[in-house]
Motif scaffolding. Structure first.
Motif, short mmCIF file in Angstrom:
data_model
loop_
_atom_site.label_atom_id
_atom_site.label_comp_id
_atom_site.label_asym_id
_atom_site.label_seq_id
_atom_site.Cartn_x
_atom_site.Cartn_y
_atom_site.Cartn_z
N UNK A 65 1.13 -1.43 0.00
CA UNK A 65 0.25 0.04 0.09
C UNK A 65 1.13 1.39 0.04
N UNK A 66 0.46 2.46 -0.42
CA UNK A 66 1.19 3.72 0.16
C UNK A 66 1.02 4.40 1.99
N UNK A 67 2.06 4.18 2.05
CA UNK A 67 2.51 4.65 3.46
C UNK A 67 2.33 6.03 3.55
N UNK A 68 2.30 6.52 4.76
CA UNK A 68 3.50 7.96 4.83
C UNK A 68 4.84 7.31 5.10
N UNK A 69 4.67 7.13 6.41
CA UNK A 69 5.83 6.76 7.08
C UNK A 69 6.96 5.94 5.29
N UNK A 70 7.61 6.58 5.31
CA UNK A 70 8.69 6.09 4.05
C UNK A 70 9.31 4.79 4.53
N UNK A 71 9.44 4.48 5.64
CA UNK A 71 10.00 3.68 6.40
C UNK A 71 8.91 2.00 5.66
N UNK A 72 7.84 2.43 5.85
CA UNK A 72 6.81 1.03 5.44
C UNK A 72 6.89 0.69 3.75
N UNK A 73 7.74 1.93 3.28
CA UNK A 73 7.30 1.60 1.53
C UNK A 73 8.53 0.87 1.45
N UNK A 74 9.91 0.09 2.69
CA UNK A 74 10.37 -0.42 1.90
C UNK A 74 9.93 -1.47 1.26
N UNK A 75 10.90 -1.75 -0.33
CA UNK A 75 11.00 -3.18 -0.37
C UNK A 75 11.18 -4.69 0.08
N UNK A 76 9.63 -4.86 0.59
CA UNK A 76 10.46 -6.66 1.11
C UNK A 76 9.99 -7.19 0.50
N UNK A 77 11.53 -8.32 0.61
CA UNK A 77 11.76 -9.23 -0.27
C UNK A 77 11.94 -10.88 0.23
N UNK A 78 12.13 -12.04 0.41
CA UNK A 78 12.03 -12.62 -0.10
C UNK A 78 12.96 -14.03 -0.41
N UNK A 79 14.50 -14.54 -0.30
CA UNK A 79 15.03 -15.50 -1.62
C UNK A 79 14.92 -16.22 -0.21
N UNK A 80 14.36 -17.18 -1.78
CA UNK A 80 14.17 -18.95 -1.61
C UNK A 80 15.61 -19.28 -2.40
N UNK A 81 15.56 -20.27 -1.70
CA UNK A 81 16.37 -21.02 -2.50
C UNK A 81 16.07 -22.55 -2.21
N UNK A 82 15.04 -24.20 -2.85
CA UNK A 82 15.42 -25.06 -2.56
C UNK A 82 14.40 -24.65 -1.26
#
Length: 267
Positions: free
Chosen positions: A144-161
């Motif tokens: 979503x869009x957030x006023x707090x720029x911290x919440x705009x962080x790209x959230x990733x999960x790297x999966x290997x097997x």
């Protein structure tokens, strides 16, 4: 050919190595998978040379995916130096509104470096998956869009097997709640603790759902923010998993073959 996650690289080491670099009070994580490299954040401006030296010391010439989680200087400060020093496949950053877009020199330096090199800039559009190095980089937020720029962080999960890493910049409670609501929080082997262990993030509900087996906190010694917070430290302690900290352990490295995982630390 079918990819065999058990295969070892030529020198007998594991096919996947994740380095949580010690960049003081900031973030910088390198995921290397079978010769492909993902760099997530690059520390504060004054850490740029250190980050570039780290990468060159590993013999890296190309960063296939460079993620700038959000435009705070302790995360993107070194990105422009990285962009100028290496061949870059693509840069992923969050989609920001005009109001959210900072006019800081640090952010403009990054955009200028991207433009100067003609690098492809991709705005995150979760949920999406990018296959790389025999694994998958899942982009799970921001939703979503957030006023707090911290919440705009790209959230990733790297999966290997069977092994996975959750890395979410400074993603805080509001964004965590939305990720939970949309069923984007999935059990992950390693949790790079969001926002340097600040009590603005890592709610009990989020931690229960993520259910990590190991945690890594990227944090500067004696930092002015009091990170990691007592509250989050206690929460992690009660959850009973090993917690590595860059202020105490230096750079923390996790190696995996997709089944087992081993950690080494600088100190």
């Amino acid at each position: 050919a079918a990819f065999n996650p058990q295969q070892k690289t030529a020198d007998g080491s594991m096919p996947v190595e994740v380095d949580f670099f010690d960049v003081g009070q900031g973030d910088c994580t390198l995921i290397s998978a079978n010769g492909k490299h993902i760099l997530i954040d690059a520390g504060e401006n004054d850490q740029a040379d250190k980050v570039v030296d780290y990468l060159e010391g590993k013999g890296i010439r190309k960063i296939d995916i460079l993620v700038g989680t959000h435009p705070h200087s302790d995360h993107i400060g070194g990105l422009d130096a990285v962009i100028r020093s290496f061949d870059i496949g693509q840069v992923i950053m969050p989609e920001l509104t005009d109001e959210q877009t900072p006019t800081t020199k640090t952010y403009l330096d990054v955009l200028t470096a991207i433009a100067d090199k003609g690098v492809k800039l991709k705005r995150s559009d979760p949920p999406e998956q990018i296959g790389i190095g025999g694994g998958t980089l899942e982009i799970r937020g921001p939703l979503a869009g957030y006023s707090d720029i911290n919440n705009m962080s790209v959230t990733v999960r790297f999966v290997y097997d069977e092994i996975s890493f959750w890395i979410a910049g400074d993603c805080s409670k509001e964004a965590e709640a939305d990720l939970l609501k949309e069923n984007q929080v999935i059990q992950s082997t390693v949790y790079k603790v969001s926002h340097h262990g600040s009590d603005t993030a890592t709610t009990q509900e989020f931690l229960d759902k993520l259910s990590p087996e190991y945690c890594v906190i990227s944090v500067g010694a004696g930092n002015q923010y009091g990170h990691p917070s007592k509250e989050v430290s206690q929460r992690l302690k009660e959850a009973g998993m090993p917690v590595y900290r860059t202020d105490l352990n230096g750079t923390v490295t996790a190696c995996t073959d997709g089944k087992t995982i081993a950690f080494t630390t600088e100190r």
